[in-house]
Design a protein around this motif. Structure first.
Motif, PDB file in Angstrom:
ATOM      1  N   ARG A   1      15.238  15.785 -27.719  1.00  0.00           N
ATOM      2  CA  ARG A   1      14.234  15.053 -26.924  1.00  0.00           C
ATOM      3  C   ARG A   1      12.889  15.050 -27.663  1.00  0.00           C
ATOM      4  O   ARG A   1      12.448  16.084 -28.169  1.00  0.00           O
ATOM      5  CB  ARG A   1      14.083  15.704 -25.556  1.00  0.00           C
ATOM      6  CG  ARG A   1      13.071  14.999 -24.652  1.00  0.00           C
ATOM      7  CD  ARG A   1      13.026  15.689 -23.324  1.00  0.00           C
ATOM      8  NE  ARG A   1      11.931  15.184 -22.493  1.00  0.00           N
ATOM      9  CZ  ARG A   1      11.589  15.700 -21.311  1.00  0.00           C
ATOM     10  NH1 ARG A   1      12.260  16.728 -20.808  1.00  0.00           N
ATOM     11  NH2 ARG A   1      10.587  15.180 -20.637  1.00  0.00           N
ATOM     12  N   GLN A   2      12.275  13.900 -27.692  1.00  0.00           N
ATOM     13  CA  GLN A   2      10.988  13.738 -28.393  1.00  0.00           C
ATOM     14  C   GLN A   2       9.920  14.651 -27.777  1.00  0.00           C
ATOM     15  O   GLN A   2       9.712  14.676 -26.577  1.00  0.00           O
ATOM     16  CB  GLN A   2      10.516  12.276 -28.318  1.00  0.00           C
ATOM     17  CG  GLN A   2       9.262  12.008 -29.137  1.00  0.00           C
ATOM     18  CD  GLN A   2       8.803  10.562 -28.991  1.00  0.00           C
ATOM     19  OE1 GLN A   2       8.774  10.033 -27.891  1.00  0.00           O
ATOM     20  NE2 GLN A   2       8.463   9.942 -30.096  1.00  0.00           N
ATOM     21  N   GLY A   3       9.247  15.413 -28.656  1.00  0.00           N
ATOM     22  CA  GLY A   3       8.160  16.266 -28.216  1.00  0.00           C
ATOM     23  C   GLY A   3       8.602  17.486 -27.438  1.00  0.00           C
ATOM     24  O   GLY A   3       7.763  18.207 -26.894  1.00  0.00           O
ATOM     25  N   PHE A   4       9.909  17.773 -27.381  1.00  0.00           N
ATOM     26  CA  PHE A   4      10.409  18.900 -26.585  1.00  0.00           C
ATOM     27  C   PHE A   4      11.296  19.821 -27.429  1.00  0.00           C
ATOM     28  O   PHE A   4      11.130  21.035 -27.419  1.00  0.00           O
ATOM     29  CB  PHE A   4      11.178  18.361 -25.378  1.00  0.00           C
ATOM     30  CG  PHE A   4      11.572  19.425 -24.380  1.00  0.00           C
ATOM     31  CD1 PHE A   4      10.701  19.810 -23.372  1.00  0.00           C
ATOM     32  CD2 PHE A   4      12.801  20.067 -24.469  1.00  0.00           C
ATOM     33  CE1 PHE A   4      11.062  20.797 -22.465  1.00  0.00           C
ATOM     34  CE2 PHE A   4      13.156  21.058 -23.568  1.00  0.00           C
ATOM     35  CZ  PHE A   4      12.283  21.421 -22.562  1.00  0.00           C
ATOM     36  N   THR A   5      12.250  19.230 -28.129  1.00  0.00           N
ATOM     37  CA  THR A   5      13.176  20.029 -28.934  1.00  0.00           C
ATOM     38  C   THR A   5      12.441  20.632 -30.125  1.00  0.00           C
ATOM     39  O   THR A   5      11.691  19.942 -30.831  1.00  0.00           O
ATOM     40  CB  THR A   5      14.335  19.163 -29.436  1.00  0.00           C
ATOM     41  OG1 THR A   5      14.979  18.554 -28.317  1.00  0.00           O
ATOM     42  CG2 THR A   5      15.347  19.994 -30.215  1.00  0.00           C
ATOM     43  N   LYS A   6      12.647  21.918 -30.352  1.00  0.00           N
ATOM     44  CA  LYS A   6      12.035  22.609 -31.472  1.00  0.00           C
ATOM     45  C   LYS A   6      12.810  22.326 -32.757  1.00  0.00           C
ATOM     46  O   LYS A   6      14.038  22.234 -32.747  1.00  0.00           O
ATOM     47  CB  LYS A   6      11.979  24.128 -31.236  1.00  0.00           C
ATOM     48  CG  LYS A   6      11.253  24.532 -29.969  1.00  0.00           C
ATOM     49  CD  LYS A   6       9.810  24.123 -30.009  1.00  0.00           C
ATOM     50  CE  LYS A   6       9.073  24.531 -28.750  1.00  0.00           C
ATOM     51  NZ  LYS A   6       7.686  24.046 -28.727  1.00  0.00           N
ATOM     52  N   LYS A   7      12.079  22.173 -33.848  1.00  0.00           N
ATOM     53  CA  LYS A   7      12.710  21.883 -35.130  1.00  0.00           C
ATOM     54  C   LYS A   7      13.660  23.005 -35.548  1.00  0.00           C
ATOM     55  O   LYS A   7      14.704  22.758 -36.158  1.00  0.00           O
ATOM     56  CB  LYS A   7      11.641  21.681 -36.195  1.00  0.00           C
ATOM     57  CG  LYS A   7      10.779  20.449 -35.983  1.00  0.00           C
ATOM     58  CD  LYS A   7       9.691  20.333 -37.043  1.00  0.00           C
ATOM     59  CE  LYS A   7       8.814  19.110 -36.802  1.00  0.00           C
ATOM     60  NZ  LYS A   7       7.712  18.995 -37.791  1.00  0.00           N
TER      61      LYS A   7
END
Length: 823
Positions: A745-751
């Motif tokens: 999810r954009q802006g939510f999932t950590k790299k």
């Protein structure tokens, strides 16, 4: 064994994405606009609220003005040393405390004349129609505003607001003493007449109108008495610079809020220094004149007594008889000549004794008379005495402004060496003079022996005449020397000359620099949000665009899903022609291509959706992918296998009383746990009650049996599983799946979570895996993204059930157009 390819992830992860950073800056454009507005408003307020500062300057030149009456016998000029020494001495003097004290006291700059402005009290020196005369021996109200309002051309009201204070400070400028006085508190107000003496416990002055003043009735002004020493300190900041090309040219620069005050101070400080320099230059002449005056005053009585004695002796006697004999007249003349020569030698010896006494017992040599006053014409003595006086005077001036002990020690060493030379000169000169004196005494004794053969009357007459002639000759010699000194003094001119006096010809503004302030405001307005964005980007560890995913993993991206456009998760069913629905259809097409490539055209297809953590839209994607399969007339079932946190039942208005758990423990059959939905061809198997051992249930034989039975009933089986980054349940289910979709999810999932998926994919724990990028929006501050052809209208250009309503400025423009069309 590790392969070099395994390190590609770290190399990609550490590289800075300049392109993404640029897009991120553009996305934060509102921050930049707000920052620029704030900085420009602040710069504007600084420009209008800050008092203007001006800079004035003047040029002077230091020249060697030789006295036209100077001769070797009238060496009465003051020696400042070479031109460079003069320049440095003048620069030091202009910045010295003692010099600036004289200038400030002369101009009375400790009295401030002010006028109330919109934002501050303006220095109105030179603009006010009056000035005040103060009694320096009496106290003046210290550092407090005194309001002056003119009621008429002859009266004014004096007002002081003491507030709640019962005492005030007054300053006495005669000795710069500050002391308290009692006041009644509140506001003091009283009417006075122009030129009337103000005699108050806290104020003693007289207000005088300037001759050129007019039309000042009802005008308000303020005066304030500041600290004398602080005022002097502020003017010691005057910038005095010697020209690099012409070292004899000196530039004086001064900054302040009032140009008239600056001009007056620059010109006055030079005039005061010129006077001081000329006075120092005349130091020899003044010392000589004072010495001669004191000697003449003493000799006037002596010569008068000698004259009276001569007249008394001659009374009643025959003058021709007394002076008639040739031998007597010649003898008298010879003795008088010897007496004058002896007096000259005695005066030289007396001067040397005086000089020796000065050198041995005092340190101030500035009051030494010129050697020529005693008839000394030795150039070494004259030059050394002149230099010694110069050093003594210069050292005394520096004592007020310089705290450099080394500089004083240098003065002392040079003066000490001159003293030694002078003492040696005194010894040698006195030896020669003593020898000459003995010869003169012998000649006098010989002449006196000849005179003793004359008659007694003539002997007495010669004696009295000798005394009178000697006094008269000495008196005449001193008068001649005094005249020489007066001529030298009158002919002396200052070595300091104005090249360009300070003058207000307009301009001279030094600050605030409005243009520079606005440039600085623009710079800061861009820099501050730029730094903030840089820090945000630097600290941001979320996946914000497709490039972030591509840098972190080689797993293919199956599609991009925009933001949910409905209140519930049934976005595809409720808005089947929306861009969001087209995105899910594109993913369906990609899955069918994947199945065809894997030769899985026949039989049921099992699709598993998982994610890193909860909240990434896994359930939302499961429901809508299942919906697009069902809308294509394929029998589809969604199996809720997130046994720990069941959610999938809520959007279909079904209960979660029984479900997968009930089947796995043998309580229910498949038909009993399957629930129909209002969407054709779409069924749902909820997870059921939360079990105490979800992992063990999913690993059991019953799970295998359930999958096999579902394959016989449905074309597509969509498994909604727990997050793979939190629990291992999804890994247990991977063996049943034909394809796995990992939801980000954009802006939510950590790299960092992608590294977990990479590892599990490399180990073969997750096969046929693809990544779905959920919640994508170009309006958020995550940089940029790419559609890559994943369906229709990822960016909003696709099929729509209803037109998109314009917002913001577009809506205002549309409303205006509609009004004109209707008209």
């Amino acid at each position: 064994m590790l392969d070099t390819k395994d390190f590609n992830f770290f190399e990609k992860h550490n590289s800075f994405d300049f392109k993404g950073f640029l897009f991120r800056i553009i996305a934060y454009w509102k921050w930049f606009v707000l920052s620029l507005v704030i900085t420009f408003v602040y710069a504007y307020n600084v420009n209008i609220r800050k008092e203007s500062m001006y800079g004035m300057e003047s040029l002077i030149v230091i020249e060697d003005q030789n006295n036209p009456f100077f001769t070797s016998n009238t060496s009465l000029v003051f020696n400042w040393g070479g031109t460079s020494d003069k320049v440095q001495t003048i620069i030091t003097s202009l910045k010295s405390r003692s010099h600036n004290e004289v200038v400030v006291d002369k101009l009375q700059y400790y009295i401030k004349y002010l006028k109330k402005g919109e934002y501050f009290f303006k220095d109105a020196y030179g603009e006010v129609p009056f000035y005040v005369e103060i009694d320096k021996e009496k106290g003046q109200l210290f550092s407090k505003l005194i309001k002056i309002k003119f009621l008429s051309p002859s009266q004014y009201r004096l007002t002081v607001d003491f507030g709640e204070e019962t005492s005030a400070s007054v300053i006495q400028y005669s000795d710069v003493i500050i002391k308290p006085v009692n006041v009644s508190g509140g506001e003091f107000s009283k009417v006075f007449k122009i030129n009337e003496a103000v005699d108050l416990p806290f104020l003693n002055m007289k207000l005088i109108i300037k001759p050129e003043a007019f039309d000042f009735t009802n005008q308000e002004y303020y005066i304030r008495f500041d600290d004398f020493n602080q005022t002097v300190t502020s003017y010691r900041s005057i910038d005095v610079i010697a020209d690099a090309k012409a070292t004899s040219v000196v530039r004086l620069q001064l900054e302040g809020p009032n140009k008239h005050r600056l001009v007056e101070y620059l010109n006055t400080t030079v005039e005061v220094l010129r006077g001081a320099q000329l006075e120092s230059k005349n130091l020899f002449a003044n010392n000589t004149i004072n010495f001669i005056d004191s000697t003449l005053k003493e000799m006037e009585g002596q010569i008068k007594d000698a004259e009276n004695e001569l007249k008394e002796f001659r009374r009643g006697k025959n003058i021709f008889e007394l002076e008639g004999e040739a031998s007597g007249g010649l003898l008298s003349t010879k003795l008088s000549s010897y007496d004058v020569e002896k007096d000259v030698i005695n005066r030289k010896i007396a001067y040397y004794n005086l000089l020796k006494n000065y050198l041995e017992k005092t340190t101030d040599y500035s009051k030494l008379p010129a050697p020529t006053v005693a008839g000394i014409d030795d150039p070494n003595v004259i030059a050394n005495v002149s230099r010694l006086i110069a050093l003594s005077a210069e050292r005394a001036n520096l004592a007020y402004s310089v705290k450099n002990k080394k500089m004083f020690s240098d003065f002392d060493v040079e003066m000490e060496s001159i003293k030694k030379v002078l003492l040696e000169n005194i010894v040698s000169s006195k030896s020669a003079l003593t020898l000459n004196l003995s010869l003169i005494n012998k000649n006098i004794a010989k002449a006196e022996a000849e005179a003793s053969l004359l008659p007694e009357n003539k002997q007495e007459h010669i004696k009295i005449t000798r005394k009178y002639n000697l006094k008269d000759k000495i008196y005449s010699t001193f008068l001649e020397k005094r005249s020489e000194a007066e001529i030298v003094k009158a002919a002396n001119i200052s070595d300091i000359k104005f090249l360009d006096p300070a003058k207000d010809i307009g301009g001279g503004l030094k600050g605030p620099k409005t243009s520079i302030n606005y440039i600085l405001a623009a710079f800061l307005g861009i820099l501050i949000p730029l730094l903030i964005v840089f820090v945000v980007v630097l600290l941001d560890n979320n996946i914000n665009n497709l490039e972030d995913i591509q840098k972190m993993t080689n797993i293919p991206i199956i599609g991009v899903i925009g933001k949910k456009n409905t209140k519930n998760n049934l976005s595809v069913f409720e808005k089947s022609k929306s861009p969001l629905a087209e995105s899910f259809r594109a993913i369906r097409s990609s899955l069918q291509f994947m199945y065809k490539k894997q030769k899985q055209n026949e039989g049921a297809k099992i699709l598993m959706l998982t994610s890193s953590v909860s909240g990434e839209g896994k359930t939302f994607c499961s429901i809508n992918l299942a919906t697009v399969f069902a809308l294509s007339d394929k029998k589809t079932v969604i199996v809720g296998l997130d046994l720990r946190k069941p959610r999938i039942f809520g959007d279909f208005n079904i209960d979660n009383i029984s479900g997968v758990v009930n089947y796995l423990i043998g309580q229910k059959t498949i038909d009993e746990v399957v629930q129909k939905t209002h969407i054709p061809f779409l069924d749902v198997i909820p997870s059921g009650p939360i079990p105490p051992n979800p992992s063990e249930l999913l690993m059991g034989e019953s799970m295998y049996e359930m999958m096999e039975e579902l394959k016989t009933k449905y074309d597509y089986i969509v498994l909604d599983t727990p997050p793979v980054g939190l629990v291992s349940d999804a890994l247990e289910l991977a063996q049943f799946c034909d394809a796995t979709i990992y939801v980000t999810r954009q802006g939510f999932t950590k790299k960092g979570m992608l590294s977990v998926v990479n590892e599990k994919h490399k180990r073969g724990e997750l096969h046929n895996i693809s990544i779905l990028f959920n919640g994508f929006s170009t309006n958020v501050k995550y940089g940029y993204g790419y559609a890559y052809g994943y369906g229709y209208g990822v960016y909003g250009e696709g099929y729509h059930d209803e037109p998109i309503e314009p917002k913001g400025i577009k809506k205002i423009i549309a409303d205006i157009k509609n009004k004109f069309i209707k008209k």
